[in-house]
Structure formats: C-alpha cells, structure tokens
Design a protein around this motif. Structure first.
Motif, mmCIF file in Angstrom:
data_model
loop_
_atom_site.group_PDB
_atom_site.id
_atom_site.type_symbol
_atom_site.label_atom_id
_atom_site.label_comp_id
_atom_site.label_asym_id
_atom_site.label_seq_id
_atom_site.Cartn_x
_atom_site.Cartn_y
_atom_site.Cartn_z
ATOM 1 N N CYS A 110 3.355 -5.378 10.156
ATOM 2 C CA CYS A 110 2.216 -5.742 9.307
ATOM 3 C C CYS A 110 1.165 -4.646 9.299
ATOM 4 O O CYS A 110 0.559 -4.349 8.254
ATOM 5 C CB CYS A 110 1.612 -7.060 9.786
ATOM 6 S SG CYS A 110 2.745 -8.453 9.629
ATOM 7 N N TYR A 111 0.962 -4.070 10.423
ATOM 8 C CA TYR A 111 0.005 -2.977 10.532
ATOM 9 C C TYR A 111 0.410 -1.831 9.606
ATOM 10 O O TYR A 111 -0.409 -1.288 8.860
ATOM 11 C CB TYR A 111 -0.030 -2.503 11.981
ATOM 12 C CG TYR A 111 -1.182 -1.617 12.336
ATOM 13 C CD1 TYR A 111 -2.481 -2.083 12.310
ATOM 14 C CD2 TYR A 111 -0.963 -0.305 12.735
ATOM 15 C CE1 TYR A 111 -3.545 -1.270 12.665
ATOM 16 C CE2 TYR A 111 -2.022 0.522 13.095
ATOM 17 C CZ TYR A 111 -3.311 0.028 13.049
ATOM 18 O OH TYR A 111 -4.356 0.847 13.393
ATOM 19 N N GLY A 112 1.674 -1.491 9.629
ATOM 20 C CA GLY A 112 2.185 -0.431 8.760
ATOM 21 C C GLY A 112 2.061 -0.782 7.297
ATOM 22 O O GLY A 112 1.733 0.064 6.458
ATOM 23 N N LEU A 113 2.298 -2.035 6.997
ATOM 24 C CA LEU A 113 2.207 -2.484 5.612
ATOM 25 C C LEU A 113 0.782 -2.329 5.079
ATOM 26 O O LEU A 113 0.566 -1.867 3.954
ATOM 27 C CB LEU A 113 2.659 -3.937 5.553
ATOM 28 C CG LEU A 113 3.218 -4.465 4.237
ATOM 29 C CD1 LEU A 113 4.139 -5.630 4.502
ATOM 30 C CD2 LEU A 113 2.112 -4.870 3.307
ATOM 31 N N LEU A 114 -0.172 -2.699 5.893
ATOM 32 C CA LEU A 114 -1.568 -2.569 5.466
ATOM 33 C C LEU A 114 -1.970 -1.099 5.357
ATOM 34 O O LEU A 114 -2.690 -0.713 4.429
ATOM 35 C CB LEU A 114 -2.495 -3.296 6.440
ATOM 36 C CG LEU A 114 -2.369 -4.814 6.469
ATOM 37 C CD1 LEU A 114 -3.421 -5.416 7.383
ATOM 38 C CD2 LEU A 114 -2.485 -5.401 5.072
ATOM 39 N N ARG A 115 -1.504 -0.305 6.275
ATOM 40 C CA ARG A 115 -1.841 1.114 6.201
ATOM 41 C C ARG A 115 -1.286 1.705 4.910
ATOM 42 O O ARG A 115 -1.964 2.452 4.210
ATOM 43 C CB ARG A 115 -1.288 1.885 7.390
ATOM 44 C CG ARG A 115 -1.520 3.394 7.198
ATOM 45 C CD ARG A 115 -1.311 4.164 8.471
ATOM 46 N NE ARG A 115 -0.065 3.805 9.103
ATOM 47 C CZ ARG A 115 0.056 3.470 10.376
ATOM 48 N NH1 ARG A 115 -0.995 3.459 11.145
ATOM 49 N NH2 ARG A 115 1.235 3.146 10.859
ATOM 50 N N LYS A 116 -0.063 1.362 4.609
ATOM 51 C CA LYS A 116 0.534 1.844 3.358
ATOM 52 C C LYS A 116 -0.316 1.449 2.153
ATOM 53 O O LYS A 116 -0.570 2.262 1.261
ATOM 54 C CB LYS A 116 1.943 1.277 3.198
ATOM 55 C CG LYS A 116 2.574 1.553 1.846
ATOM 56 C CD LYS A 116 4.018 1.104 1.803
ATOM 57 C CE LYS A 116 4.550 1.065 0.368
ATOM 58 N NZ LYS A 116 4.306 2.319 -0.379
ATOM 59 N N ALA A 117 -0.763 0.196 2.142
ATOM 60 C CA ALA A 117 -1.582 -0.280 1.031
ATOM 61 C C ALA A 117 -2.857 0.548 0.906
ATOM 62 O O ALA A 117 -3.272 0.915 -0.187
ATOM 63 C CB ALA A 117 -1.915 -1.754 1.210
ATOM 64 N N LEU A 118 -3.462 0.840 2.034
ATOM 65 C CA LEU A 118 -4.708 1.612 2.010
ATOM 66 C C LEU A 118 -4.441 3.038 1.536
ATOM 67 O O LEU A 118 -5.260 3.626 0.828
ATOM 68 C CB LEU A 118 -5.356 1.607 3.393
ATOM 69 C CG LEU A 118 -6.021 0.269 3.764
ATOM 70 C CD1 LEU A 118 -6.317 0.197 5.254
ATOM 71 C CD2 LEU A 118 -7.299 0.079 2.951
ATOM 72 N N ASP A 144 -1.844 4.050 -0.410
ATOM 73 C CA ASP A 144 -1.348 4.101 -1.786
ATOM 74 C C ASP A 144 -2.438 3.920 -2.829
ATOM 75 O O ASP A 144 -2.334 4.454 -3.935
ATOM 76 C CB ASP A 144 -0.303 2.992 -2.016
ATOM 77 C CG ASP A 144 1.010 3.310 -1.340
ATOM 78 O OD1 ASP A 144 1.157 4.434 -0.829
ATOM 79 O OD2 ASP A 144 1.886 2.430 -1.313
ATOM 80 N N ASN A 145 -3.466 3.157 -2.471
ATOM 81 C CA ASN A 145 -4.382 2.734 -3.513
ATOM 82 C C ASN A 145 -5.768 3.359 -3.450
ATOM 83 O O ASN A 145 -6.651 2.990 -4.213
ATOM 84 C CB ASN A 145 -4.507 1.212 -3.487
ATOM 85 C CG ASN A 145 -3.170 0.533 -3.795
ATOM 86 O OD1 ASN A 145 -2.806 0.359 -4.940
ATOM 87 N ND2 ASN A 145 -2.429 0.184 -2.760
ATOM 88 N N TYR A 146 -5.955 4.320 -2.543
ATOM 89 C CA TYR A 146 -7.262 4.976 -2.467
ATOM 90 C C TYR A 146 -7.106 6.465 -2.239
ATOM 91 O O TYR A 146 -6.032 6.968 -2.063
ATOM 92 C CB TYR A 146 -8.109 4.335 -1.367
ATOM 93 C CG TYR A 146 -8.389 2.871 -1.638
ATOM 94 C CD1 TYR A 146 -9.328 2.499 -2.588
ATOM 95 C CD2 TYR A 146 -7.680 1.884 -0.966
ATOM 96 C CE1 TYR A 146 -9.578 1.172 -2.860
ATOM 97 C CE2 TYR A 146 -7.922 0.543 -1.223
ATOM 98 C CZ TYR A 146 -8.871 0.201 -2.175
ATOM 99 O OH TYR A 146 -9.087 -1.109 -2.442
#
Lengths: 121, 121
Positions: B109-117, B119-121
């Motif tokens: 989950c930690y990795g998933l959130l990091r990816k989101a951050l 990818d989108n900023y």
DNA sequence: CCATGAACACGCTGTTCATCG
DNA sequence: CGATGAACAGCGTGTTCATGG
C-alpha cells in the motif's frame, strides 16, 4: 467538499483514487474507458491492484456530474465501427482543485502508513 | 490467509490495521481496551484518524478467535472497583506471522500511494 | 467479442442501543 | 459515568446481468 474525498475515516476511498487518476489520464488524452482501465491494470500490477470496469465507469460518471469532465461519442479509428467515448476536461479549475485536495489526502495516508511501519518494526 | 489480510482489492482494511497495531500494543503491555483506544486516538490525531471503540473490540475478538491473544478480567488498580480486561499474547508464533504478513501488505500500500504521488505531480 | 452501463448483493464500518459494576 | 459488547443501518465496491454495435 473534503467530506467527499475522505469519509471521516481511515484511508482514502478507491473511488476518489480512481477519479484522481482519471483526471490525469484525461489531461494526457489517454483514450477511452476500457483503454484507461487496461493501462491502470498494467501500471498497478506490481501492487496487486486491479480496478474493475464498473468502478471506473462510476468514477467517470461522478466526474461528469461534478462538472469536471465531459465526453462525446466517436467511432473507434482505423479498426472497425465500434463506438467509444472520448473524455475531456471541461473545467480545469475544478480539476486542479480536486487534485490539490487529493494531494493532501494522499500525503495524509502516506504518513499514516509510514508511521505504522515505523511503530511496529 | 492473505485473503484475510487483504480482500483482493485496493488498500488494506481498517480491521487488519487495528489488529496489527493491537498485537504490538499487547506485546508492550499497554493496558486495557479503552486505554489502548485512547492511545491510538492520540497517536493518530496528526493523521486525522480516530478509530471507534466498536472496531477496536471487534478486532480484539477476532484476535482471540484466531488464537493469537487471550484475556482475563481484573479490577482496575488503585482507583475504584471498575472491571477491565487485560490482554496477552498466547501464541507468539501466530502473532509474528500476522505481523509479517501485514508488513508485506503495508509495503504494498505504501508503494501504491508513492506511485500515485509520483505519477500525478 | 468490445464498450458501456445498470441492478443486485455482500461486506466493512460507524451509529445506536444494551449491560454491568 | 467507564468499560465492554451487541444490534442495526448505511454505503462503498465487486459480481452479475443487460444493451448496442
């Protein structure tokens, strides 16, 4: 507003997460619905996350209801006569606001998970 | 097994998260139910997360059903004649296994959130 | 079959009610 | 009122069914 993004609780909702990702994808003109779903599945495969097409469409509908995106029908180019929907941002201000709020929420959840990893190992 | 920890989905479930935290708290002998809840509320205040007493007790019951913890009644020391429950690990192997599996899930989950951050900023 | 969508059902979690000292 | 717990209800999300090329 923030109530929409985080339901007073634990971690963020999948719906918000998808809407957020879709805004970015639409900004980058990444094709139609199932196409974007396919991309997401591939991107998230390393994280064992595979969103469903139903959730994707519900996310798109919500973005439309909120006046952030819009779409128009179109024939799938080259291949055959399949109809698809092409999405586009209609209110960049709102889109930016949504992403800004989600940034706060993502940071919050990220911190929460980091804390958990630090506290328990 | 992992199916219990992550429901084939997006981010981890609150229940798993709490059980995981409670194992650590019980290992450290951190008092009774509402006491631990109070601690958690304070710890997570910066992250705007405030678990409910119902979720906490359901988590404790599940840990007991799984044979990981146990408890006995006891009178609240010093103060008055209030009865409380004191928890203790009864199967450290199982406790360690649970925490080990949760580590994997938290990392995911930690990795998933990091990816989101990213990818989108 | 592909693309989009609606209907339905289940499971997690919060709100409320209950009991016991 | 503090501590524990059960019953109930809402809602997010996955599974299934539906429609049109």
């Amino acid at each position: 507003m923030n109530a929409e993004i985080r339901g007073r609780g634990f971690l963020l909702k999948q719906r918000s997460f998808l809407k957020f990702y879709l805004i970015t994808k639409i900004e980058q003109q990444k094709g139609y619905g199932l196409q974007m779903l396919d991309d997401l599945e591939n991107e998230f495969k390393p994280f064992a996350y595979s969103p469903t097409h139903t959730e994707l469409y519900k996310s798109l509908h919500e973005l439309k209801d909120e006046g952030i995106i819009d779409w128009h029908r179109q024939l799938k180019p080259e291949t055959d006569l399949q109809e698809i929907k092409i999405y586009r941002i209609v209110d960049q201000e709102k889109a930016n606001l949504y992403k800004k709020q989600m940034k706060v929420e993502l940071d919050r959840c990220y911190g929460l998970l980091r804390k958990a990893l630090q506290d328990n190992y």
